[in-house]
Write an enzyme that holds these catalytic residues in place. Structure first.
Site, PDB file in Angstrom:
ATOM      1  N   LYS A 116      60.962   9.753  66.327  1.00  0.00           N
ATOM      2  CA  LYS A 116      61.531  11.107  66.411  1.00  0.00           C
ATOM      3  C   LYS A 116      62.964  11.116  66.941  1.00  0.00           C
ATOM      4  O   LYS A 116      63.742  11.994  66.584  1.00  0.00           O
ATOM      5  CB  LYS A 116      60.636  12.009  67.272  1.00  0.00           C
ATOM      6  CG  LYS A 116      59.148  12.029  66.855  1.00  0.00           C
ATOM      7  CD  LYS A 116      58.932  12.411  65.402  1.00  0.00           C
ATOM      8  CE  LYS A 116      57.502  12.137  64.948  1.00  0.00           C
ATOM      9  NZ  LYS A 116      57.317  12.142  63.506  1.00  0.00           N
ATOM     10  N   HIS A 235      46.905  22.151  68.242  1.00  0.00           N
ATOM     11  CA  HIS A 235      47.712  21.434  67.262  1.00  0.00           C
ATOM     12  C   HIS A 235      46.969  21.156  65.959  1.00  0.00           C
ATOM     13  O   HIS A 235      47.384  20.327  65.157  1.00  0.00           O
ATOM     14  CB  HIS A 235      48.281  20.139  67.845  1.00  0.00           C
ATOM     15  CG  HIS A 235      49.063  20.395  69.090  1.00  0.00           C
ATOM     16  ND1 HIS A 235      50.125  21.268  69.120  1.00  0.00           N
ATOM     17  CD2 HIS A 235      48.909  19.948  70.365  1.00  0.00           C
ATOM     18  CE1 HIS A 235      50.597  21.324  70.344  1.00  0.00           C
ATOM     19  NE2 HIS A 235      49.878  20.554  71.120  1.00  0.00           N
ATOM     20  N   ARG A 292      54.472  12.555  53.880  1.00  0.00           N
ATOM     21  CA  ARG A 292      53.222  12.447  53.119  1.00  0.00           C
ATOM     22  C   ARG A 292      52.942  13.761  52.397  1.00  0.00           C
ATOM     23  O   ARG A 292      53.606  14.763  52.638  1.00  0.00           O
ATOM     24  CB  ARG A 292      52.054  12.184  54.087  1.00  0.00           C
ATOM     25  CG  ARG A 292      51.913  13.314  55.096  1.00  0.00           C
ATOM     26  CD  ARG A 292      50.619  13.298  55.878  1.00  0.00           C
ATOM     27  NE  ARG A 292      50.455  14.529  56.631  1.00  0.00           N
ATOM     28  CZ  ARG A 292      51.015  14.791  57.818  1.00  0.00           C
ATOM     29  NH1 ARG A 292      51.777  13.890  58.406  1.00  0.00           N
ATOM     30  NH2 ARG A 292      50.809  15.950  58.404  1.00  0.00           N
TER      31      ARG A 292
HETATM   32  C1  MV4 Z   1      57.845  22.410  70.621  1.00  0.00           C
HETATM   33  C2  MV4 Z   1      57.458  23.680  71.093  1.00  0.00           C
HETATM   34  C3  MV4 Z   1      58.378  24.404  71.799  1.00  0.00           C
HETATM   35  N1  MV4 Z   1      59.606  23.886  72.035  1.00  0.00           N
HETATM   36  N2  MV4 Z   1      59.069  21.946  70.897  1.00  0.00           N
HETATM   37  C4  MV4 Z   1      53.618  21.162  68.795  1.00  0.00           C
HETATM   38  C5  MV4 Z   1      53.340  20.247  67.653  1.00  0.00           C
HETATM   39  C6  MV4 Z   1      54.562  19.442  67.446  1.00  0.00           C
HETATM   40  N3  MV4 Z   1      54.858  19.309  66.050  1.00  0.00           N
HETATM   41  C7  MV4 Z   1      55.637  20.165  68.166  1.00  0.00           C
HETATM   42  N4  MV4 Z   1      55.023  21.228  68.915  1.00  0.00           N
HETATM   43  C8  MV4 Z   1      55.775  22.072  69.640  1.00  0.00           C
HETATM   44  N5  MV4 Z   1      57.014  21.644  69.915  1.00  0.00           N
HETATM   45  C9  MV4 Z   1      59.905  22.683  71.591  1.00  0.00           C
HETATM   46  N6  MV4 Z   1      61.123  22.191  71.863  1.00  0.00           N
HETATM   47  C10 MV4 Z   1      56.188  24.138  70.815  1.00  0.00           C
HETATM   48  C11 MV4 Z   1      55.335  23.327  70.095  1.00  0.00           C
HETATM   49  C12 MV4 Z   1      54.036  23.859  69.891  1.00  0.00           C
HETATM   50  C13 MV4 Z   1      53.606  24.233  68.617  1.00  0.00           C
HETATM   51  C14 MV4 Z   1      54.418  24.063  67.499  1.00  0.00           C
HETATM   52  C15 MV4 Z   1      53.984  24.424  66.250  1.00  0.00           C
HETATM   53  C16 MV4 Z   1      52.725  24.971  66.108  1.00  0.00           C
HETATM   54  C17 MV4 Z   1      51.891  25.129  67.187  1.00  0.00           C
HETATM   55  C18 MV4 Z   1      52.318  24.757  68.454  1.00  0.00           C
HETATM   56  C19 MV4 Z   1      51.472  24.931  69.551  1.00  0.00           C
HETATM   57  C20 MV4 Z   1      51.905  24.568  70.783  1.00  0.00           C
HETATM   58  C21 MV4 Z   1      53.177  24.017  70.960  1.00  0.00           C
END
Ligand code: MV4
Length: 500
Positions: A116, A235, A292
């Site tokens: 990442k 998630h 993917r």
């Molecule tokens: C974040 C965020 C808030 N701020 N990054 C969760 C899965 C991963 N792909 C990244 N995620 C998140 N990253 C920052 N800088 C909040 C989440 C997140 C989230 C993102 C998408 C869908 C559901 C989520 C549930 C909790 C936290």
């Protein structure tokens, strides 16, 4: 030209890939573990090869075994589906070394996006907006404190080798920095064998919006618009839809252009997804790239009118994309619900078991991508997703009604499923208004988990009652027949329950 495809996967996605292969006239090879002897993908394929014991590491993740089967069966290409080996750079590389076409991106692109920190650097160089935060990995407290004071609290500490929510820590106060940094690094080291972490500003109440891209081996790339995937639980995506109720045409076009730039920046070919998080004010940032085919790809297929698996195969065999960006349009609205064998009333505990009865939804605008059948026992070794229900209609409001209807038709007994929970989501005012974010389930739990009439257990009782009534009628008819007094044809009995 690809002559035979080995599908290195199981479940609904293996069947879905084989369907496209059959339409293209390409024979398919299934691989299966001990737990999958009677699985649907084994029955659907033109040939099937046993690759080992039930645990994935000994079967669906066994690279040597899968390559060996590809050679013995004379498959000249491998489709990895999602999960398992789909984002494994070593596997992509190994296929190329063995002269087998990997239907997916090359190893370099997988590695570049799998890390990442490297992905963030690539996106910054390509002019794609990333979440404010660090460019390089953070190792010590002083460094972390300095960065956090620059970007402001709250922040997230994320594992560079993580993704999809694995190895993340939310930091709200300066006093938490030291222990969160230490915790995140040791968790990353043990989970991924790489302790590199980076820091991002925490985006409050985000929306998860991802763009589907396709890129060929000749430098052409397009996006196939977005999917909104904000209905998630731990998630795990639950409902996805397209178009996103949040985006305006202008922001959509801008994000799409960034998604294409992102694909070009890593010399991508194949199908991929650029994930963004967006806030309520439509500020958006690159989050990560999935290299993917994704679970939720069918909603894009329905709204854009493209078979993504066929395009992946055509790209793999060196063809140019058959369309340009200006040829692609979104038409109508599609929603996908993921149906899991789990019990929403018992904190979504997995509910493995044997499917006693299944009647699948049909009718106008309904697609059901599944793999289970009556008498099939869902193995405990793999993901508990039973199927995906995808509906389409001309607009969002009608698509929601169609999903409600399809969920109502969908009857499964033998295992508990998430169907009643999904039906409740379709009824939730916050979902229906389109104004929801990734906290939707948490913020609406009173509505989503309140008892209501005729879900779960009531449906079972109705089914059993109808069955018993039918049996009773048959007994009566038999008695009459044997006494020579039967007057009606039992199969034309208007009282006969419809679905027995
Ligand atoms: C974040 C965020 C808030 N701020 N990054 C969760 C899965 C991963 N792909 C990244 N995620 C998140 N990253 C920052 N800088 C909040 C989440 C997140 C989230 C993102 C998408 C869908 C559901 C989520 C549930 C909790 C936290």
């Amino acid at each position: 030209m690809i002559k035979k495809v080995l599908v290195a996967n199981r479940g609904e996605i293996a069947v879905r890939i084989m369907r496209s292969c059959r339409e293209m006239g390409i024979p398919t090879v299934a691989v299966y573990s001990d737990a999958d002897r009677s699985a649907m993908h084994v029955r659907y394929a033109d040939e099937a090869w046993h690759i080992g014991p039930a645990p994935s590491v000994e079967s669906y993740l066994n690279i040597d075994k899968i390559i060996q089967v590809a050679k013995l069966s004379k498959a000249d290409a491998i489709h990895p589906g999602y999960g398992f080996l789909s984002e494994n750079a070593t596997f992509s590389e190994r296929c190329r070394e063995e002269g087998i076409e990997f239907i997916g991106p090359n190893a370099d692109a997988i590695r570049q996006m799998g890390d990442k920190i490297t992905a963030r650097k690539t996106m910054i160089a390509a002019g794609v907006p990333v979440v404010p935060g660090t460019v390089d990995k953070i190792t010590d407290f002083e460094e972390a404190l300095k960065t956090i004071r620059e970007i402001g609290l709250p922040v997230m500490i994320k594992a560079s080798a993580g993704g999809g929510g694995k190895g993340m820590r939310l930091v709200k106060q300066e006093s938490e920095i030291e222990s969160s940094l230490r915790g995140a690094r040791s968790e990353a080291a043990s989970a991924f064998g790489d302790d590199a972490v980076y820091i991002e500003k925490y985006i409050e109440s985000p929306h998860h919006i991802e763009f589907q891209i396709l890129a060929d081996k000749h430098g052409n790339a397009v996006h196939l618009f977005e999917r909104e995937c904000s209905v998630q639980r731990r998630h795990q995506k639950v409902v996805e839809e397209t178009p996103s109720p949040l985006l305006t045409p202008e922001v959509r076009a801008e994000m799409g252009a960034h998604a294409v730039a992102a694909a070009k920046a890593c010399n991508y070919h194949g199908a991929g997804t650029i994930e963004f998080i967006a806030d309520d004010n439509l500020n958006y940032y690159f989050l990560e790239m999935n290299t993917r085919l994704q679970v939720e790809h069918p909603i894009t297929e329905r709204v854009v009118g493209v078979d993504l698996v066929k395009e992946m195969i055509n790209i793999a065999q060196g063809e140019e994309l058959p369309f340009r960006q200006e040829d692609l349009r979104q038409s109508g609205h599609a929603i996908e619900c993921r149906i899991y064998a789990e019990d929403p009333d018992r904190n979504f505990m997995p509910s493995p078991g044997t499917i006693r009865h299944i009647s699948e939804p049909l009718g106008l605008g309904v697609r059901h991508d599944g793999y289970v059948y009556e008498g099939y026992t869902i193995p405990i070794y793999y993901d508990p997703m039973i199927s995906k229900l995808i509906v389409w209609d001309k607009n969002r409001a009608d698509a929601i009604e169609r999903m409600r209807r399809a969920l109502h038709e969908y009857k499964i007994t033998g295992v508990k499923t998430s169907i009643p929970f999904l039906a409740r989501i379709m009824e939730a005012p916050a979902f229906r208004s389109g104004k929801y974010n990734t906290h939707f389930i948490e913020e609406n739990k009173d509505f989503l988990f309140s008892p209501h009439e005729c879900d779960g257990i009531c449906e079972d009782i109705a089914l059993i009652a109808a069955y018993l009534e039918h049996q009773h009628k048959l007994e009566q008819l038999k008695t009459k027949e044997s006494s020579g007094k039967a007057t009606i044809n039992r199969w034309k009995d208007p009282q006969r329950p419809a679905y027995i």
